[in-house]
Structures are given as C-alpha cells and as structure tokens.
Write a protein that holds these residues in place. Structure first.
Motif, mmCIF file in Angstrom:
data_model
loop_
_atom_site.group_PDB
_atom_site.id
_atom_site.type_symbol
_atom_site.label_atom_id
_atom_site.label_comp_id
_atom_site.label_asym_id
_atom_site.label_seq_id
_atom_site.Cartn_x
_atom_site.Cartn_y
_atom_site.Cartn_z
ATOM 1 N N LYS A 1 0.874 -1.171 0.138
ATOM 2 C CA LYS A 1 -0.119 0.360 -0.248
ATOM 3 C C LYS A 1 0.614 1.365 -0.100
ATOM 4 C CE LYS A 1 -0.493 0.398 4.717
ATOM 5 N NZ LYS A 1 -1.738 0.339 6.471
ATOM 6 N N GLU A 2 1.875 1.228 1.135
ATOM 7 C CA GLU A 2 2.515 2.297 0.592
ATOM 8 C C GLU A 2 3.136 2.511 -0.907
ATOM 9 O OE1 GLU A 2 2.956 4.263 3.266
ATOM 10 O OE2 GLU A 2 1.839 3.096 4.419
ATOM 11 N N GLU A 3 3.797 1.757 -1.622
ATOM 12 C CA GLU A 3 4.322 2.128 -2.911
ATOM 13 C C GLU A 3 3.401 2.904 -3.644
ATOM 14 O OE1 GLU A 3 4.871 -0.451 -0.336
ATOM 15 O OE2 GLU A 3 7.086 -0.643 -0.513
ATOM 16 N N LEU A 4 2.152 2.113 -3.545
ATOM 17 C CA LEU A 4 0.920 2.478 -4.199
ATOM 18 C C LEU A 4 0.484 3.763 -3.929
ATOM 19 C CD1 LEU A 4 -1.592 -0.513 -3.302
ATOM 20 C CD2 LEU A 4 0.253 0.097 -5.826
ATOM 21 N N ILE A 5 0.469 3.888 -2.863
ATOM 22 C CA ILE A 5 0.218 5.843 -2.426
ATOM 23 C C ILE A 5 1.731 6.914 -2.689
ATOM 24 C CG2 ILE A 5 0.193 7.033 0.021
ATOM 25 C CD1 ILE A 5 -0.788 4.984 1.144
ATOM 26 N N ALA A 6 2.726 5.615 -2.864
ATOM 27 C CA ALA A 6 3.908 6.892 -3.708
ATOM 28 C C ALA A 6 3.851 7.054 -5.046
ATOM 29 C CB ALA A 6 5.109 6.177 -3.299
ATOM 30 N N ILE B 1 -6.814 0.964 -8.620
ATOM 31 C CA ILE B 1 -6.379 -0.376 -7.612
ATOM 32 C C ILE B 1 -5.855 0.083 -6.404
ATOM 33 C CG2 ILE B 1 -4.047 -1.861 -7.135
ATOM 34 C CD1 ILE B 1 -4.925 -1.610 -9.534
ATOM 35 N N ILE B 2 -5.381 1.199 -5.650
ATOM 36 C CA ILE B 2 -6.089 1.222 -4.163
ATOM 37 C C ILE B 2 -6.926 1.838 -3.992
ATOM 38 C CG2 ILE B 2 -6.417 4.067 -2.470
ATOM 39 C CD1 ILE B 2 -3.641 4.582 -4.412
ATOM 40 N N SER B 3 -8.615 1.399 -4.816
ATOM 41 C CA SER B 3 -10.008 1.449 -4.101
ATOM 42 C C SER B 3 -10.247 0.291 -4.815
ATOM 43 C CB SER B 3 -10.996 2.192 -6.021
ATOM 44 O OG SER B 3 -11.817 1.920 -5.253
ATOM 45 N N HIS B 4 -9.913 -0.345 -5.436
ATOM 46 C CA HIS B 4 -10.250 -2.427 -5.216
ATOM 47 C C HIS B 4 -9.471 -2.614 -3.860
ATOM 48 C CE1 HIS B 4 -9.952 -6.443 -6.733
ATOM 49 N NE2 HIS B 4 -8.712 -6.186 -6.292
ATOM 50 N N LEU B 5 -8.040 -2.561 -3.162
ATOM 51 C CA LEU B 5 -7.497 -2.611 -1.866
ATOM 52 C C LEU B 5 -8.246 -2.076 -1.009
ATOM 53 C CD1 LEU B 5 -3.856 -3.546 -2.990
ATOM 54 C CD2 LEU B 5 -5.686 -4.924 -2.850
ATOM 55 N N ASP B 6 -9.516 -0.953 -0.878
ATOM 56 C CA ASP B 6 -9.703 -0.659 0.025
ATOM 57 C C ASP B 6 -9.021 0.305 0.754
ATOM 58 O OD1 ASP B 6 -11.916 0.728 1.108
ATOM 59 O OD2 ASP B 6 -12.340 -0.848 2.432
ATOM 60 N N ILE B 7 -7.539 0.796 0.512
ATOM 61 C CA ILE B 7 -6.522 2.111 1.095
ATOM 62 C C ILE B 7 -7.455 2.722 1.424
ATOM 63 C CG2 ILE B 7 -4.171 2.043 0.852
ATOM 64 C CD1 ILE B 7 -3.888 0.456 -1.021
ATOM 65 N N ILE B 8 -7.736 3.243 2.496
ATOM 66 C CA ILE B 8 -8.470 4.580 2.777
ATOM 67 C C ILE B 8 -7.018 5.319 3.232
ATOM 68 C CG2 ILE B 8 -10.109 4.899 4.550
ATOM 69 C CD1 ILE B 8 -11.252 3.352 3.183
ATOM 70 N N GLU B 9 -6.305 5.334 2.968
ATOM 71 C CA GLU B 9 -4.894 6.722 3.848
ATOM 72 C C GLU B 9 -4.709 7.614 2.701
ATOM 73 O OE1 GLU B 9 -3.568 1.716 6.005
ATOM 74 O OE2 GLU B 9 -5.443 3.245 4.147
ATOM 75 N N ALA B 10 -5.300 6.813 1.876
ATOM 76 C CA ALA B 10 -4.897 7.390 0.631
ATOM 77 C C ALA B 10 -6.168 8.626 0.344
ATOM 78 C CB ALA B 10 -4.720 6.441 -0.308
ATOM 79 N N LYS B 11 -7.220 8.618 1.009
ATOM 80 C CA LYS B 11 -8.362 9.514 0.840
ATOM 81 C C LYS B 11 -8.299 10.805 0.839
ATOM 82 C CE LYS B 11 -12.560 8.489 1.626
ATOM 83 N NZ LYS B 11 -13.931 7.603 1.948
ATOM 84 N N ASN B 12 -7.653 11.144 1.755
ATOM 85 C CA ASN B 12 -7.092 12.496 2.932
ATOM 86 C C ASN B 12 -6.432 13.018 1.639
ATOM 87 O OD1 ASN B 12 -9.159 12.572 4.873
ATOM 88 N ND2 ASN B 12 -7.560 11.614 6.390
ATOM 89 N N GLU B 13 -5.465 12.394 1.327
ATOM 90 C CA GLU B 13 -4.431 13.044 0.530
ATOM 91 C C GLU B 13 -5.306 13.442 -0.937
ATOM 92 O OE1 GLU B 13 0.130 11.900 -2.357
ATOM 93 O OE2 GLU B 13 -0.470 10.506 -0.775
#
Length: 368
Positions: A254-259, A275-287
């Motif tokens: 997830k860190e690499e995806l956010i990067a 992909i972030i949406s597919h994996l439900d990586i909520i941490e990226a939403k605020n950014e």
C-alpha cells in the motif's frame, strides 16, 4: 516461310518507334513464358517437398510411438530397442529441415498425450540431440530463429538453460523478448518474474496479458514481492505490477501504491487510484481530497469512482464542494453520494440551479 519473310521485310521498313514497340512486345512475351515455366516448376517443387515432408512426418511419428511403447514401464532405463530408435532418429535428422520436422512431430504427439509418455517425449528430445539444435538457434543472427529456439526450449521444459535464454532479455525484437518472458514464466512461474528487475525494454499490453494467463494457471504458487517493481523506471513494469497487485490483492504494498500518486505519468496515477480503491486503502483518501484541485481530470474522475465505493459521513463537505463541478461525471457522482449521505441536503439542491442539465441529473439520481 513466305509469311515469315514478309514480316521481316515489313519490320525492316518500319519506323524506329514501331520497331521499338515490337521489341518490347517480344520481350514481354518472353518474360511471360519464363514466369509461367518458373511457376510450374515452383509448384512442382512445392508438391514434392510437401510429399517428402508428409512421408518424413509419418516415419518419425511411427518411430516415436514405437519408442514410447518399447520401454520397460517398471524401469527408468532406456531399453535396447529404444536405443536403436534413438540412433535411427539421429541418423535420419542430419539436416536442419529434418530436425525441424522431428521437433514438430514430437510437439504434435506431446499435445495428444500426457503423464509419463509426455515426459518420455521430452527425454527423447534431449537424447536425439535436438536440445543442442534448439540452443544453436539462440546464437543465430536471425531473430525469428532465436524466438523459435526459445519456444522449443519452453515447450520441452528445458530449465537448465535459463541463463542462456535470459541473454535475450532486452533483444531489439519484441517477438524474441516475448518468447523469453514466456519461457521464464512457464517454467519458473512467479520466480520467473525476476526478469522485471533488469528489463529495460517495454512489455507490450499483449505480452502482459499472456504472462498473467500463464501465472493464473498456478494459483497455488506464492507471488513474489512486487514492491520494487512498482518503483521501476520502466513504466510497463509498473503497469504490469499494478495488474499483479489487483489480481493477487497485494495490500502489503500500500505504501508503494500511495507513492505512485506522485508518478510523472498520469496514466500510472489513474491506475494507482483504481488499485487503491480495489484494495480499499483508505489512507490515500485524505491525500487525494487535499490535492484534488491539482489533479488531472482523469484522476479526479477516478477518485470520485473510488469515493462511490468508500464514502463516509466525513466526506460530505468535500462532496458538497463538487456538487456544481463543471465535469458531468464528477457532478453526477457527487449527487449520487450526497443522496446516500443526506437525502434532505440532496433535496435542497433541486432549486439551487436553473441549468436544465443540472435539473435532469438531479431528477435522474432521485429516481434511481
């Protein structure tokens, strides 16, 4: 004879231009006759070659089948009858075209059988010296022969020559690179993807699809760590890694995806959002919400598609800010989300604008 002499005399008395025309006609007639004779010869030669090829195929097929049934099923040793067949095949394939026919015949029979018999054909390929023949193609200057050699090594599952095949990792011809990649993935599965650490040339979309199809045949295999590939300077490697992340649900990267949201290529950034949406990586939403106005339109649309799947009450101020977004898709998405978050506030927007298009969107969202 009189008629012939008449034409000769007429020709000699003719103007120069007429003589030239007659000369051209004669030359064209000669060329046409020559071509017809050559085509007949060529057709005859092709027929002979085809008959010879068919005869060889039947002879080789008979020899291979005899070889398969001549062995002792309780022993792994080669029987004396099998040794005679091997020697006969070696003598019968002194020329390259005969070796090619034998390889094609082996592959044809290999598709029709399985189990120990298929393994026996792979052993026969080595015992008859055909492995060395395929390896010799890898040193050829013609790219099509290199690709053919790698394909043969793949189909006969010759694993111990991996280092020789990988020498063509960045070959200028995409066809050779494609065969090299398929060799590694077919024989070494996820471990074969290590070539992604070194490849400098692009991996085509078609090649990526082929590699994924092969990998999905081995669902029990443990996938390699893809984090370094997501950081690759080769964009095609990044795209392929994103596909792997989605198919195999690689939440650990997830860190690499956010990067990748900062990647210089907008298409990479958009795919990363998917992909972030597919994996439900909520941490990226605020950014993404914070930098929304600096995003390209494709990224904004992709982000709203993500919010449609992950919205929460805290997203309402952001949604309200985009109710009147000039882009139709974003506006429509924002209204859909607002309807789910707060029906009262959604209804309050009915009289907000006199724009006919906006009213149509409101009415459509309301009725669905």
């Amino acid at each position: 004879m009189v008629v012939f002499n008449y034409f000769i005399e007429l020709f000699e008395k003719s103007d120069l231009i007429i003589e030239f025309v007659w000369f051209l006609i004669a030359m064209l007639l000669f060329l046409v006759i020559t071509i017809i004779i050559y085509l007949k010869y060529l057709r005859s030669t092709l027929r002979r070659n085809e008959k010879s090829k068919n005869k060889l195929e039947k002879e080789f097929e008979t020899a291979i089948i005899t070889y398969l049934y001549a062995g002792d099923p309780d022993s792994k040793e080669i029987s004396s009858d099998q040794l005679l067949i091997i020697e006969g095949l070696k003598k019968g394939t002194s020329k390259s075209y005969r070796k090619d026919i034998l390889i094609a015949t082996m592959l044809k029979l290999g598709y029709e059988i399985s189990g120990e018999m298929a393994e026996s054909i792979d052993k026969l390929y080595i015992q008859t010296g055909l492995k060395e023949y395929s390896l010799s193609k890898l040193k050829n200057k013609k790219w099509n022969l290199i690709a053919e050699g790698i394909r043969e090594l793949t189909l006969f599952e010759v694993k111990e020559v991996q280092h020789l095949v990988k020498e063509h990792l960045n070959h200028p011809k995409s066809e050779v690179r494609s065969e090299m990649q398929l060799y590694l993935v077919n024989l070494f599965h996820f471990k074969g993807l290590d070539f992604l650490n070194e490849i400098k040339t692009p991996i085509s979309e078609w090649d990526q699809i082929q590699l994924l199809e092969v990998l999905q045949l081995y669902k029990t295999q443990e996938i390699s760590d893809i984090s370094s590939w997501l950081k690759s300077s080769n964009e095609s490697v990044v795209f392929f890694s994103l596909k792997l992340a989605k198919i195999y649900n690689q939440y650990g990267v997830k860190e690499e995806l956010i990067a990748l949201l900062q990647h210089p290529n907008v298409n990479v950034r958009v795919e990363a959002i998917h992909i972030i949406s597919h994996l439900d990586i909520i941490e990226a939403k605020n950014e993404l919400k914070t930098n929304f106005n600096t995003l390209d339109l494709e990224e904004q649309i992709a982000f709203f598609a993500m919010i449609e799947e992950t919205y929460e009450l805290a997203d309402k101020p952001f949604i309200l800010d985009n109710i009147l977004n000039p882009n139709f898709e974003i506006k429509y998405s924002a209204l859909k989300i607002l309807k789910e978050l707060s029906l009262d506030e959604f209804n309050s927007f009915k009289d907000l604008s006199l724009d006919p298009q906006f009213i149509k969107i409101i009415n459509f969202v309301e009725s669905n």
